[in-house]
Motif scaffolding. Structure first.
Motif, mmCIF file in Angstrom:
data_model
loop_
_atom_site.group_PDB
_atom_site.id
_atom_site.type_symbol
_atom_site.label_atom_id
_atom_site.label_comp_id
_atom_site.label_asym_id
_atom_site.label_seq_id
_atom_site.Cartn_x
_atom_site.Cartn_y
_atom_site.Cartn_z
ATOM 1 N N ILE A 55 0.871 -1.167 0.000
ATOM 2 C CA ILE A 55 0.000 0.000 0.000
ATOM 3 C C ILE A 55 0.908 1.218 0.000
ATOM 4 C CG2 ILE A 55 -1.702 1.317 1.330
ATOM 5 C CD1 ILE A 55 -2.742 -1.381 2.383
ATOM 6 N N GLU A 56 0.740 2.095 -0.996
ATOM 7 C CA GLU A 56 1.643 3.231 -1.164
ATOM 8 C C GLU A 56 0.934 4.539 -0.823
ATOM 9 O OE1 GLU A 56 3.709 3.319 -4.878
ATOM 10 O OE2 GLU A 56 4.012 1.136 -4.937
ATOM 11 N N GLN A 67 -5.182 12.449 6.821
ATOM 12 C CA GLN A 67 -5.600 11.819 5.574
ATOM 13 C C GLN A 67 -5.147 10.365 5.488
ATOM 14 O OE1 GLN A 67 -3.751 15.060 3.253
ATOM 15 N NE2 GLN A 67 -5.694 15.273 2.202
ATOM 16 N N GLY A 68 -4.068 10.030 6.177
ATOM 17 C CA GLY A 68 -3.614 8.647 6.199
ATOM 18 C C GLY A 68 -4.506 7.756 7.034
ATOM 19 N N LEU A 69 -5.220 8.361 7.977
ATOM 20 C CA LEU A 69 -6.150 7.604 8.826
ATOM 21 C C LEU A 69 -7.518 7.551 8.141
ATOM 22 C CD1 LEU A 69 -5.215 9.191 12.275
ATOM 23 C CD2 LEU A 69 -4.131 7.256 11.107
ATOM 24 N N TYR A 70 -8.178 8.688 8.052
ATOM 25 C CA TYR A 70 -9.475 8.770 7.381
ATOM 26 C C TYR A 70 -9.828 10.235 7.192
ATOM 27 C CZ TYR A 70 -11.607 10.080 11.860
ATOM 28 O OH TYR A 70 -11.927 10.739 13.023
ATOM 29 N N GLU A 71 -10.810 10.476 6.354
ATOM 30 C CA GLU A 71 -11.375 11.814 6.165
ATOM 31 C C GLU A 71 -12.889 11.728 6.253
ATOM 32 O OE1 GLU A 71 -9.077 14.578 3.270
ATOM 33 O OE2 GLU A 71 -8.926 12.576 2.393
ATOM 34 N N TYR A 72 -13.457 12.688 6.929
ATOM 35 C CA TYR A 72 -14.914 12.771 7.056
ATOM 36 C C TYR A 72 -15.421 13.796 6.040
ATOM 37 C CZ TYR A 72 -19.426 14.269 8.997
ATOM 38 O OH TYR A 72 -20.742 14.611 9.163
ATOM 39 N N GLY A 98 -8.199 6.015 4.871
ATOM 40 C CA GLY A 98 -6.869 6.376 4.400
ATOM 41 C C GLY A 98 -5.966 5.161 4.258
ATOM 42 N N LYS A 99 -4.728 5.410 3.879
ATOM 43 C CA LYS A 99 -3.792 4.322 3.604
ATOM 44 C C LYS A 99 -3.464 3.519 4.864
ATOM 45 C CE LYS A 99 -3.274 5.408 -0.766
ATOM 46 N NZ LYS A 99 -3.757 4.520 -1.837
ATOM 47 N N LEU A 100 -3.335 4.186 6.028
ATOM 48 C CA LEU A 100 -3.059 3.441 7.256
ATOM 49 C C LEU A 100 -4.242 2.544 7.613
ATOM 50 C CD1 LEU A 100 -0.728 5.601 7.586
ATOM 51 C CD2 LEU A 100 -1.058 5.299 10.037
ATOM 52 N N TRP A 101 -5.450 3.061 7.476
ATOM 53 C CA TRP A 101 -6.642 2.257 7.738
ATOM 54 C C TRP A 101 -6.662 1.032 6.827
ATOM 55 C CZ3 TRP A 101 -11.952 4.828 9.066
ATOM 56 C CH2 TRP A 101 -12.886 3.851 9.404
ATOM 57 N N GLN A 102 -6.355 1.224 5.549
ATOM 58 C CA GLN A 102 -6.324 0.108 4.606
ATOM 59 C C GLN A 102 -5.303 -0.943 5.031
ATOM 60 O OE1 GLN A 102 -5.836 1.525 0.529
ATOM 61 N NE2 GLN A 102 -7.089 3.321 0.991
ATOM 62 N N ALA A 103 -4.118 -0.488 5.477
ATOM 63 C CA ALA A 103 -3.074 -1.417 5.911
ATOM 64 C C ALA A 103 -3.487 -2.150 7.190
ATOM 65 C CB ALA A 103 -1.760 -0.671 6.120
ATOM 66 N N VAL A 111 3.032 -4.429 3.189
ATOM 67 C CA VAL A 111 4.093 -3.423 3.245
ATOM 68 C C VAL A 111 3.418 -2.067 3.044
ATOM 69 C CG1 VAL A 111 6.153 -2.484 2.123
ATOM 70 C CG2 VAL A 111 5.920 -4.962 2.431
ATOM 71 N N LEU A 112 3.621 -1.154 3.980
ATOM 72 C CA LEU A 112 3.075 0.201 3.875
ATOM 73 C C LEU A 112 4.205 1.170 3.570
ATOM 74 C CD1 LEU A 112 0.857 2.375 4.194
ATOM 75 C CD2 LEU A 112 1.356 2.362 6.657
ATOM 76 N N LEU A 113 4.154 1.786 2.411
ATOM 77 C CA LEU A 113 5.153 2.783 2.010
ATOM 78 C C LEU A 113 4.611 4.181 2.288
ATOM 79 C CD1 LEU A 113 7.671 3.897 0.498
ATOM 80 C CD2 LEU A 113 6.349 3.634 -1.630
ATOM 81 N N ILE A 114 5.333 4.940 3.112
ATOM 82 C CA ILE A 114 5.047 6.363 3.307
ATOM 83 C C ILE A 114 6.187 7.099 2.615
ATOM 84 C CG2 ILE A 114 4.605 8.207 4.965
ATOM 85 C CD1 ILE A 114 3.784 6.095 6.991
ATOM 86 N N ASP A 115 5.905 7.594 1.422
ATOM 87 C CA ASP A 115 6.961 8.059 0.524
ATOM 88 C C ASP A 115 7.179 9.565 0.624
ATOM 89 O OD1 ASP A 115 8.890 7.525 -1.427
ATOM 90 O OD2 ASP A 115 7.531 8.026 -3.065
ATOM 91 N N GLU A 116 8.450 9.948 0.829
ATOM 92 C CA GLU A 116 8.886 11.347 0.885
ATOM 93 C C GLU A 116 8.184 12.100 2.006
ATOM 94 O OE1 GLU A 116 8.494 12.812 -3.179
ATOM 95 O OE2 GLU A 116 10.555 12.175 -3.566
ATOM 96 N N ILE A 117 8.329 11.592 3.208
ATOM 97 C CA ILE A 117 7.674 12.180 4.380
ATOM 98 C C ILE A 117 8.143 13.605 4.646
ATOM 99 C CG2 ILE A 117 9.368 11.325 6.080
ATOM 100 C CD1 ILE A 117 6.969 10.730 7.936
ATOM 101 N N ASP A 118 9.341 13.948 4.180
ATOM 102 C CA ASP A 118 9.883 15.285 4.432
ATOM 103 C C ASP A 118 9.258 16.366 3.549
ATOM 104 O OD1 ASP A 118 11.162 13.816 2.385
ATOM 105 O OD2 ASP A 118 12.879 15.152 2.383
#
Length: 279
Positions: A55-56, A67-72, A98-103, A111-118
């Motif tokens: 999950i990317e 947004q990684g958790l969820y949005e209402y 969001g992506k974390l919820w999906q994972a 595998v959960l990729l959090i890309d370019e966190i900076d």
């Protein structure tokens, strides 16, 4: 579950050790390095090697941790209420996962990729501390607590554009991908272009490293740019002799694949001018 690299990804021993250590410790793996050194691709290859889905989550400057958790989606709910839609009575219909919820909800380990966190603002990593540590979060609109069925392998990439908070760093296993040496680059090239003539590769690598080591270069060419350059060289069917430059021709053939800004091109044009004056 041991990662050693794949047929399409050359992983130096220290990188494989870092991946396996993060998996064993169940800690996020924070990977830093120059752009183009394969940080994002690492997550994909780890997933392939371990036989796990990926999950990317590609972070942008406007991305918020929530947004990684969820949005209402309150706007859609308001609109539906005005239209008399029956869906409005169940708030869960307006929760976007969001992506974390999906994972966390996945039937198997992912595998959960959090890309370019900076790329995100400085509070972004801190806002994910508890969720990545405890592997759970609360949905206030529905009263649910979402817990991970299977703890995902979390790989976080950074181009080092800004410092990350100490509290976040403490929760990660860290690895810096150093730029490959000549032998590792040869192995990487062999994966993408097997059978490349040794003399052609020798000349290309010689010019590539000469370019990277030039003083004053704003952006050094990366591994991915070397591969693009080699692809063009093969498409043009250039020989080692075609690549060779005389003293006045500082810029390599097809240099647009390697130099990506006008300051660096101007630098090499200046070097060429100085070389011609000395002849």
């Amino acid at each position: 579950m041991q990662f050693t690299g794949t047929e399409r990804y050359v992983a130096p021993p220290e990188l494989a050790i870092a991946v396996n250590a993060a998996v064993t410790l169940e800690r996020p793996l924070l990977v830093k390095g120059e752009p183009g050194t394969g940080k994002t691709e690492l997550a994909r290859q780890v997933a392939e090697s371990l036989g796990l889905p990926i999950i990317e989550w590609h972070v942008k400057s406007t991305t918020k941790a929530q947004q990684g958790l969820y949005e209402y989606d309150a706007v859609s709910r308001l609109r539906d209420s005005q239209l008399g839609d029956e869906r409005v009575h169940d708030v869960a219909n307006y929760i976007r996962r969001g992506k974390l919820w999906q994972a966390f909800e996945a039937e198997q380990k992912t595998v959960l990729l959090i890309d370019e966190i900076d790329k995100a603002d400085i509070e972004f990593p801190n806002d994910l501390l508890q969720e990545l540590d405890r592997m759970e979060f609360h949905v206030y609109e529905t009263g649910q607590t979402i817990r991970a069925r299977h703890r995902p392998v979390v790989i976080i990439t950074s181009n080092n554009e800004k410092e990350l908070p100490d509290a976040f760093l403490r929760r990660c296993f860290f690895h810096y991908i150093r730029f490959p040496d000549a032998d590792t680059l040869r192995a990487i090239v062999d994966v993408h272009y097997p059978g490349l003539k040794p003399r052609l590769l020798d000349e290309a690598l010689s010019q590539f490293f000469e370019l990277r080591e030039a003083p004053g270069l704003k952006k050094k060419p990366s591994t991915s740019e070397l591969l693009d350059w080699l692809k063009l060289i093969l498409a043009e069917d250039l020989s080692p002799e075609d690549l060779k430059r005389d003293a006045g021709a500082i810029l390599p053939r097809l240099h647009g694949a390697l130099l990506k800004n006008e300051q660096d091109v101007a630098l090499f044009e200046k070097l060429a001018f100085m070389a011609r004056r000395q002849r």
